[in-house]
Design an enzyme around this catalytic site. Structure first.
Site, PDB file in Angstrom:
ATOM      1  N   LYS A  67      42.972  33.368  48.983  1.00 38.52           N
ATOM      2  CA  LYS A  67      43.170  32.953  47.310  1.00 38.52           C
ATOM      3  C   LYS A  67      44.180  31.689  47.406  1.00 38.52           C
ATOM      4  O   LYS A  67      45.276  32.090  47.820  1.00 38.52           O
ATOM      5  CB  LYS A  67      43.644  34.223  46.526  1.00 38.52           C
ATOM      6  N   LYS A 103      44.474  27.433  50.432  1.00 40.21           N
ATOM      7  CA  LYS A 103      45.047  26.592  49.697  1.00 40.21           C
ATOM      8  C   LYS A 103      43.863  25.158  50.067  1.00 40.21           C
ATOM      9  O   LYS A 103      43.637  25.167  50.927  1.00 40.21           O
ATOM     10  CB  LYS A 103      46.423  26.015  50.000  1.00 40.21           C
TER      11      LYS A 103
HETATM   12  N1  GLU Z   1      47.810  27.404  42.191  1.00 37.56           N
HETATM   13  C1  GLU Z   1      48.221  28.402  42.037  1.00 37.56           C
HETATM   14  C2  GLU Z   1      49.578  28.962  42.736  1.00 37.56           C
HETATM   15  O1  GLU Z   1      49.829  28.438  43.708  1.00 37.56           O
HETATM   16  C3  GLU Z   1      47.391  29.703  41.480  1.00 37.56           C
HETATM   17  C4  GLU Z   1      46.596  30.240  42.818  1.00 37.56           C
HETATM   18  C5  GLU Z   1      45.430  31.025  42.195  1.00 37.56           C
HETATM   19  O2  GLU Z   1      45.404  31.610  41.322  1.00 37.56           O
HETATM   20  O3  GLU Z   1      44.673  31.522  43.134  1.00 37.56           O
HETATM   21  O4  GLU Z   1      50.120  30.006  42.890  1.00 37.56           O
END
Ligand code: GLU
Length: 421
Positions: A67, A103
């Protein structure tokens, strides 16, 4: 291994040593399970095509599907994507979510793109990465310069490719497409919850209003500022890429948000002293410096020595680089670390993913309660380890995450490639 990833792992190794973690677990977390590097051909509005470098990293899936966000930024590179995916692994574990870390990113200046170009890029990215994505495999979300609109294009492209409607393949979508009311404000609001939960351990007065200097007034910074101002804190300085504005009596956040929406910059706001130097925010005298812009803004001991605050809340991902850690500790500046302070975003993403699987909408109150509860539990766990091991907040946060990862990695047994399927 890239230099940023190696430096980030130094923090994990410190925590692992503190809690006497098996070397094998640490070794297991030293490399991502898979990173896909591609070139996405972007068709410009004038008919030409430019190849753009893009990556998606699934760092570790011991706890569940990977995620993490997808960013569009000119500074994105492989080492950064893998480092941020490593941080997501720690963050999801700390927040107690059934997710691993991932990511993605594209090396592009999003300000250079028209709306149609952004849509073609979002869809092209998904076509290139589709084979490693999926609601039970890797679930992207917004990040720097991506938001609800990009997630809508991406989930629609993914559903086309999959041949079925899969709303929970992406989070941070518009409510009209199965998104979650409360996802957009979640990271900023969560940052405020973390600050309140940890203020005594951060060396701040337990009661009363604090003075806050805020770097970044995009989605995350703005929602943090609203929550903090509503709770009675005084935002005495705000910076964005146009410069820094200061008002020792406190800045009216609702009016500033209106000016930023109309003019695109905080320095257009009157009633404040203004400088065109964004970095001036760092030296502002305040109780708390909140970093809600980009990574690496406090890169070393020299940067750390300029600060004039008692504590820092890291709402951006990795705004403080490991090379600055010692100088901050020497100066007695406690840091509420990114994996706790910005964990609210992925927490509400989890609620959105569950909503997509259930096919039943959550109401806004349940989302807010879920955010409060998860942030509160994570903060309590960090507090316990800080007291048990007499350590700083970041090391304690890593220790909590590592204990959870360790249990999952050990339970998986010897099948070393369980992350890939
Ligand atoms: N980009 C956000 C983070 O760095 C959200 C990641 C997500 O919701 O999967 O936490």
């Amino acid at each position: 291994m890239g230099e940023h990833l190696e430096a980030a792992q130094g923090r994990m190794e410190r925590a692992a040593e503190l809690i006497g973690l098996d070397d094998e677990i640490v070794a297991h977390l030293q490399h991502p399970i898979e990173t896909l590097a591609v070139s996405v051909g972007l068709r410009r509005d004038d008919g030409s095509t430019v190849p753009l470098k893009a990556w998606r990293c699934r760092y570790n899936s011991s706890l569940g599907p990977t995620k993490g966000g997808i960013r569009f930024h000119q500074s994105v590179h492989l080492d950064e994507v893998e480092t941020l995916a490593f941080l997501m692994t720690m963050k999801c574990a700390l927040m107690g979510l059934p997710f691993g870390g991932g990511k993605g990113g594209v090396e592009v200046d999003a300000h250079d793109l028209s709306t149609m170009e952004k849509e073609r890029l979002a869809r092209g990215y998904v076509r290139a990465m589709a084979k490693i994505l999926g609601p039970d495999r890797d679930v992207p979300a917004p990040d720097v310069a991506t938001g609800e609109r990009e997630m809508a294009w991406m989930v629609s492209e993914y559903s086309e490719i999959a041949g079925s409607i899969q709303p929970h393949a992406f989070t941070g979508k518009p409510v009209a497409l199965g998104g979650m009311a409360g996802r957009t404000p979640a990271t900023g609001r969560g940052g405020h919850i973390a600050l309140e939960a940890m203020r005594d351990l951060a060396g701040l007065d337990e009661d009363g209003g604090l003075t806050i200097a805020l770097q970044g007034f995009g989605n995350v910074g703005r929602w943090f500022a609203k929550a903090a101002a509503n709770a009675g804190h005084s935002i005495v300085a705000v910076a964005d890429s146009s410069g820094t504005i200061t008002n020792a009596d406190g800045i009216d956040i609702e009016s500033l948000a209106e000016v930023k929406a109309q003019e695109g910059k905080v320095t257009a706001f009157e009633d404040c002293e203004a400088s065109d130097e964004p970095a001036d925010i760092l030296g502002t005298q305040c109780d708390v410096l909140v970093l809600a812009a980009l990574g690496g803004v406090i890169a070393d001991a020299d940067d750390a020595r300029q600060l004039n605050c008692k504590a820092i809340v890291e709402i951006a991902n990795r705004p403080i680089l490991p090379a600055a850690d010692k100088a901050l500790a020497d100066a007695g500046i406690e840091v509420v670390p990114d994996i706790l302070a910005n964990g609210g975003g992925v927490t509400v993403s989890h609620a959105e993913w569950v909503q997509g699987r259930q096919g039943i909408d959550w109401d806004e109150e349940d989302v807010a309660d879920y955010l409060e509860d998860r942030m509160g539990d994570a903060a309590d766990n960090v507090r316990e380890v800080m007291q048990e091991c007499d350590t700083d907040m970041r090391t304690a946060a890593y220790a909590v995450a590592l204990r959870r990862l360790c249990a999952a990695i050990s339970a998986h047994g010897t099948r070393a490639d369980f992350g890939k399927s």
